[in-house]
Design an enzyme around this catalytic site. Structure first.
Site, short mmCIF file in Angstrom:
data_model
loop_
_atom_site.label_atom_id
_atom_site.label_comp_id
_atom_site.label_asym_id
_atom_site.label_seq_id
_atom_site.Cartn_x
_atom_site.Cartn_y
_atom_site.Cartn_z
N ARG A 20 118.33 119.84 52.72
CA ARG A 20 116.92 120.08 52.74
C ARG A 20 116.30 120.28 54.32
O ARG A 20 115.66 121.11 54.60
CB ARG A 20 116.02 119.18 52.03
CG ARG A 20 116.16 119.29 50.61
CD ARG A 20 115.41 118.13 49.98
NE ARG A 20 115.78 116.59 50.35
CZ ARG A 20 115.32 115.66 50.32
NH1 ARG A 20 114.23 115.54 49.71
NH2 ARG A 20 115.68 114.54 50.90
N ASN A 38 115.09 118.27 46.20
CA ASN A 38 116.00 117.65 45.22
C ASN A 38 115.32 117.51 43.96
O ASN A 38 114.42 117.30 43.70
CB ASN A 38 116.48 116.32 45.93
CG ASN A 38 117.28 116.39 47.29
OD1 ASN A 38 117.57 117.40 47.39
ND2 ASN A 38 117.38 115.12 47.69
#
EC number: 3.6.1.7
Length: 93
Positions: A20, A38
């Site tokens: 990320r 996520n």
């Protein structure tokens, strides 16, 4: 110029490896706004908005794996999907 949208669902070894964080840096490089988060199933979901050329470059970078520790199995791409308009690209927790 019109901005295009896409939702990407990335599967593989993509959580706990900085995916990320590095996706956010790639988004800045290509002037992408949106989010990355996520999911409970171990995948990552990306909502992206940008001009078509930059969006395509961003998607190509994600397919290659922006994080050295990740292993991409598949990137599902839903172009033109409705995405909330944002001014920045943020990691959603």
């Amino acid at each position: 110029m019109a901005r295009d949208t896409a939702i990407l669902r990335v599967t593989g070894f993509v959580q706990g490896v900085g995916f990320r964080y590095t996706t956010k840096h790639v988004a800045y490089k290509y002037d992408i706004s949106g989010t990355v988060k996520n999911l409970d199933d171990g995948s990552v979901e990306i909502h992206a908005i940008a001009e078509e050329e930059n969006l395509n470059k961003f998607i190509d970078a994600i397919k290659k794996g922006p994080s050295p520790g990740c292993r991409i199995e598949h990137v599902y791409i839903y172009k033109g999907a409705p995405v909330e308009e944002r001014k920045t690209f943020d990691i959603v927790y």
